[in-house]
Design a protein around this motif. Structure first.
Motif, mmCIF file in Angstrom:
data_model
loop_
_atom_site.group_PDB
_atom_site.id
_atom_site.type_symbol
_atom_site.label_atom_id
_atom_site.label_comp_id
_atom_site.label_asym_id
_atom_site.label_seq_id
_atom_site.Cartn_x
_atom_site.Cartn_y
_atom_site.Cartn_z
ATOM 1 N N ALA A 128 5.453 7.441 6.405
ATOM 2 C CA ALA A 128 6.757 8.085 6.251
ATOM 3 C C ALA A 128 6.667 9.578 6.580
ATOM 4 C CB ALA A 128 7.279 7.871 4.836
ATOM 5 N N ARG A 129 5.645 10.252 6.055
ATOM 6 C CA ARG A 129 5.472 11.684 6.342
ATOM 7 C C ARG A 129 5.252 11.921 7.840
ATOM 8 N NH1 ARG A 129 2.800 11.627 1.466
ATOM 9 N NH2 ARG A 129 0.770 11.280 2.430
ATOM 10 N N ALA A 130 4.411 11.090 8.428
ATOM 11 C CA ALA A 130 4.116 11.249 9.856
ATOM 12 C C ALA A 130 5.350 10.971 10.714
ATOM 13 C CB ALA A 130 2.958 10.343 10.259
ATOM 14 N N ALA A 131 6.141 10.003 10.303
ATOM 15 C CA ALA A 131 7.369 9.688 11.044
ATOM 16 C C ALA A 131 8.317 10.879 11.024
ATOM 17 C CB ALA A 131 8.040 8.449 10.455
ATOM 18 N N ARG A 132 8.519 11.431 9.846
ATOM 19 C CA ARG A 132 9.421 12.578 9.720
ATOM 20 C C ARG A 132 8.885 13.783 10.505
ATOM 21 N NH1 ARG A 132 14.495 14.300 9.391
ATOM 22 N NH2 ARG A 132 14.459 16.404 8.601
ATOM 23 N N ALA A 133 7.588 14.009 10.451
ATOM 24 C CA ALA A 133 6.987 15.109 11.204
ATOM 25 C C ALA A 133 7.162 14.904 12.713
ATOM 26 C CB ALA A 133 5.510 15.255 10.849
ATOM 27 N N ARG A 134 6.971 13.667 13.173
ATOM 28 C CA ARG A 134 7.160 13.372 14.599
ATOM 29 C C ARG A 134 8.594 13.684 15.013
ATOM 30 N NH1 ARG A 134 4.525 9.649 17.921
ATOM 31 N NH2 ARG A 134 2.754 10.712 16.963
ATOM 32 N N ASP A 171 0.843 -1.191 0.000
ATOM 33 C CA ASP A 171 0.000 0.000 0.000
ATOM 34 C C ASP A 171 0.883 1.247 0.000
ATOM 35 O OD1 ASP A 171 -1.782 2.095 0.488
ATOM 36 O OD2 ASP A 171 -2.921 0.983 2.007
ATOM 37 N N GLY A 172 1.201 1.715 -1.197
ATOM 38 C CA GLY A 172 2.084 2.869 -1.342
ATOM 39 C C GLY A 172 1.563 4.118 -0.659
ATOM 40 N N GLN A 173 0.251 4.318 -0.680
ATOM 41 C CA GLN A 173 -0.324 5.499 -0.031
ATOM 42 C C GLN A 173 -0.131 5.430 1.480
ATOM 43 O OE1 GLN A 173 -4.330 6.536 -1.138
ATOM 44 N NE2 GLN A 173 -4.596 7.838 0.648
ATOM 45 N N ARG A 174 -0.409 4.272 2.053
ATOM 46 C CA ARG A 174 -0.214 4.126 3.499
ATOM 47 C C ARG A 174 1.260 4.283 3.860
ATOM 48 N NH1 ARG A 174 -1.019 -0.899 7.517
ATOM 49 N NH2 ARG A 174 -0.971 0.295 9.447
ATOM 50 N N ALA A 175 2.132 3.689 3.053
ATOM 51 C CA ALA A 175 3.567 3.811 3.298
ATOM 52 C C ALA A 175 3.984 5.280 3.292
ATOM 53 C CB ALA A 175 4.351 3.017 2.262
#
Length: 185
Positions: A162-168, A154-158
């Motif tokens: 990834a975006r949320a990880a970097r933001a965190r 699931d590329g969208q979920r990935a």
């Protein structure tokens, strides 16, 4: 570099673990999960970076016994300057601790790199991660495999993870954030 170039040329989907190869890291579960991953994603490759020679040899024997040795790459310890190349090559980062209370330091690096993360749903991980920043899985080979496959398929979920990880990382754990929190007024 040659290893990573070869994986890219093969179109491999890289599942990356970095760190120690101690028993509490759950690498036995990760190896046991990988036959399930390969059934769904035959071009997946598990890259394990770290460990003492004896530990690397033991995991290689286990991978051979599971019939997945061709899909498992054990690099042993690598110089710190090599880590960015591995992180850039990763399609998913994994942390499969099977027990413990302290958060693995690798989580902060994983968050910084902004790659999707799959981690076992234990306090050792959930002190730093949650369902918005990682795919949290049961502490079973089947659960870990399902999480890896879900993220790879699931590329969208990935991308969202990834975006949320970097933001965190930026919001809570970056060097800039640390300096701001420790600045004396």
């Amino acid at each position: 570099r040659a290893l990573l170039d070869s994986l890219a040329a093969q179109g491999a989907r890289v599942v990356l673990y970095t760190g120690t190869l101690e028993v509490n890291q759950g690498l036995d579960l990760l190896l046991d999960a990988f036959p399930h991953v390969l059934r769904a994603i035959p071009n997946a490759r598990l890259v394990l970076v770290g460990g003492e020679p004896r530990q690397v040899a033991d995991l290689q024997v286990r991978a051979t016994g599971l019939g997945i040795a061709q899909a498992v790459i054990l690099t042993g310890q690598r110089p710190l300057e090599d880590v960015p190349a591995f992180m850039r090559a990763a399609d998913v980062l994994v942390s499969t601790r099977s027990r413990g209370q302290n958060s693995p330091l690798k989580l902060y690096s994983y968050l910084k790199w902004g790659r999707p993360i799959v981690a076992t749903d234990l306090y050792t991980h959930t002190q730093v991660l949650d369902a918005s920043t990682a795919c949290l899985t049961p502490v079973t080979p089947e659960g870990i495999a399902a999480g890896i496959v879900a993220v790879l398929e699931d590329g969208q979920r990935a991308a969202e993870l990834a975006r949320a990880a970097r933001a965190r990382y930026t919001e809570r754990y970056s060097w800039e954030r640390y300096l701001a929190q420790t600045r004396i007024a």
